[in-house]
Design a protein around this motif. Structure first.
Motif, PDB file in Angstrom:
ATOM      1  N   ASP A 115      12.543   1.425  -6.156  1.00  0.00           N
ATOM      2  CA  ASP A 115      11.291   2.037  -6.588  1.00  0.00           C
ATOM      3  C   ASP A 115      11.571   2.997  -7.740  1.00  0.00           C
ATOM      4  O   ASP A 115      12.427   3.894  -7.621  1.00  0.00           O
ATOM      5  CB  ASP A 115      10.645   2.786  -5.428  1.00  0.00           C
ATOM      6  CG  ASP A 115       9.212   3.204  -5.698  1.00  0.00           C
ATOM      7  OD1 ASP A 115       8.849   3.354  -6.876  1.00  0.00           O
ATOM      8  OD2 ASP A 115       8.457   3.400  -4.735  1.00  0.00           O
ATOM      9  N   LYS A 145       0.875  -1.175   0.000  1.00  0.00           N
ATOM     10  CA  LYS A 145       0.000   0.000   0.000  1.00  0.00           C
ATOM     11  C   LYS A 145       0.910   1.222   0.000  1.00  0.00           C
ATOM     12  O   LYS A 145       1.861   1.299   0.793  1.00  0.00           O
ATOM     13  CB  LYS A 145      -0.892  -0.001   1.242  1.00  0.00           C
ATOM     14  CG  LYS A 145      -1.583   1.318   1.551  1.00  0.00           C
ATOM     15  CD  LYS A 145      -2.657   1.662   0.519  1.00  0.00           C
ATOM     16  CE  LYS A 145      -3.476   2.878   0.947  1.00  0.00           C
ATOM     17  NZ  LYS A 145      -2.684   4.107   0.936  1.00  0.00           N
ATOM     18  N   GLY A 146       0.640   2.156  -0.892  1.00  0.00           N
ATOM     19  CA  GLY A 146       1.450   3.366  -0.944  1.00  0.00           C
ATOM     20  C   GLY A 146       1.050   4.364   0.124  1.00  0.00           C
ATOM     21  O   GLY A 146       0.003   4.239   0.760  1.00  0.00           O
ATOM     22  N   GLN A 198      10.074   5.480  -8.738  1.00  0.00           N
ATOM     23  CA  GLN A 198       9.852   6.893  -8.419  1.00  0.00           C
ATOM     24  C   GLN A 198      11.136   7.569  -7.936  1.00  0.00           C
ATOM     25  O   GLN A 198      11.267   8.793  -8.022  1.00  0.00           O
ATOM     26  CB  GLN A 198       8.765   7.025  -7.357  1.00  0.00           C
ATOM     27  CG  GLN A 198       7.389   6.618  -7.845  1.00  0.00           C
ATOM     28  CD  GLN A 198       6.321   6.843  -6.801  1.00  0.00           C
ATOM     29  OE1 GLN A 198       6.542   7.525  -5.804  1.00  0.00           O
ATOM     30  NE2 GLN A 198       5.157   6.258  -7.020  1.00  0.00           N
ATOM     31  N   PRO A 204       8.905  -0.705  -3.878  1.00  0.00           N
ATOM     32  CA  PRO A 204       7.659  -0.131  -4.388  1.00  0.00           C
ATOM     33  C   PRO A 204       6.473  -0.845  -3.739  1.00  0.00           C
ATOM     34  O   PRO A 204       6.604  -1.988  -3.292  1.00  0.00           O
ATOM     35  CB  PRO A 204       7.725  -0.426  -5.887  1.00  0.00           C
ATOM     36  CG  PRO A 204       8.541  -1.674  -5.974  1.00  0.00           C
ATOM     37  CD  PRO A 204       9.555  -1.584  -4.875  1.00  0.00           C
ATOM     38  N   PRO A 205       5.301  -0.203  -3.704  1.00  0.00           N
ATOM     39  CA  PRO A 205       4.143  -0.848  -3.086  1.00  0.00           C
ATOM     40  C   PRO A 205       3.567  -1.989  -3.916  1.00  0.00           C
ATOM     41  O   PRO A 205       2.978  -2.918  -3.363  1.00  0.00           O
ATOM     42  CB  PRO A 205       3.132   0.296  -2.946  1.00  0.00           C
ATOM     43  CG  PRO A 205       3.533   1.287  -3.983  1.00  0.00           C
ATOM     44  CD  PRO A 205       5.022   1.187  -4.085  1.00  0.00           C
TER      45      PRO A 205
END
Length: 273
Positions: free
Chosen positions: A40, A11-12, A42, A134-135
């Motif tokens: 990740d 979950k982000g 991002q 990452p989520p």
């Protein structure tokens, strides 16, 4: 012996990057040799730790074509990788990420093997490896878990974050059976305390979800709960550790208390600074 810890929840918005970056700083400040790996696309932990430094995420070859830079975690998925950790400060190195890591292609098993063996080779120089995940479940998260000894799961008080935690715990159990028998959930850290006075007490959301979390996961929940202080976000924006930015703040005190608990659970001896 090196301890590899993935910071992960499916979950982000639960503070994975903040916890990964601040804990990497804390451990390095205590004299441990730390490698932070950003898994990740991002690249948020990379932005935090590298600040404005020219980290090599992308480079140009002799024909001026864009290639993957030597500090990019995408190289960890290559056979005989030439990845090079970037020095953030004394005791703290970084293998960063950008969107390039999301385009990693190939046979999944081969990519997982490459990542595992590259991390296993590089980690020998460090006391800790902290991986920001990452989520979304998939190659990037699975590769980190395969290379890890522990998963640390941040969570906030809310239905979706707790459901994400349940999915993450299920994923860990599946990975234990198939690929990494040594993998353990080192703990769950609540990263959602609202800065309220003792007189105001807990928020309604906290009153609802805190008992549920404690009942289901018991001692896996860290005693330290992280509060949403503005000091934390300001330190991240400036690319500083909490110890640098506001060493006497409650945010820094809580962060250091979490480090104490992580060290205790990982059974890591103290180092002489």
């Amino acid at each position: 012996m090196t301890q590899v810890i993935s910071i992960s929840n499916q979950k982000g918005g639960v503070g994975k990057t903040m916890i990964a970056g601040t804990q990497a700083h804390n451990l390095a400040d205590r004299g441990y040799k730390v490698l932070a790996i950003d898994n990740d696309s991002q690249g948020s932990m990379t932005s935090y730790l590298a600040k404005d430094t020219e980290i090599k995420l992308l480079e140009y070859n002799i024909d001026q074509e864009v290639t993957t830079g030597t500090n990019n975690s995408a190289l960890l998925f290559e056979d005989d990788s030439k990845v090079e950790p970037f020095e953030v400060k004394e005791n703290l190195h970084l293998i960063g990420a950008n969107k390039k890591i999301a385009s990693v292609q190939g046979e999944t098993i081969e990519l997982l093997d490459n990542y595992f063996f590259n991390v296993d080779r590089i980690k020998q120089k460090y006391d800790f490896v902290i991986i920001d995940c990452p989520p979304a479940p998939g190659l990037l998260q699975q590769s980190a878990h395969m290379a890890s000894d522990f998963v640390l799961a941040p969570v906030n008080y809310g239905k979706f974050a707790i459901e994400g935690l349940e999915e993450q715990a299920r994923s860990i159990r599946q990975l234990q059976k198939r690929l990494n028998k040594k993998l353990k959930l080192i703990g769950i850290v609540v990263n959602d305390r609202i800065n309220r006075s003792a007189k105001q007490g807990q928020s309604q959301v906290e009153q609802l979800y805190a008992p549920m979390l404690e009942e289901k996961y018991g001692d896996l929940v860290f005693k330290t709960k992280l509060t949403r202080y503005t000091h934390v976000q300001h330190a991240i924006e400036l690319g500083e550790s909490l110890q640098e930015f506001a060493p006497k703040s409650n945010a820094s005190i809580e962060s250091q208390a979490l480090t104490d608990e992580i060290l205790e659970r990982a059974l890591v001896p103290e180092v002489e600074v």
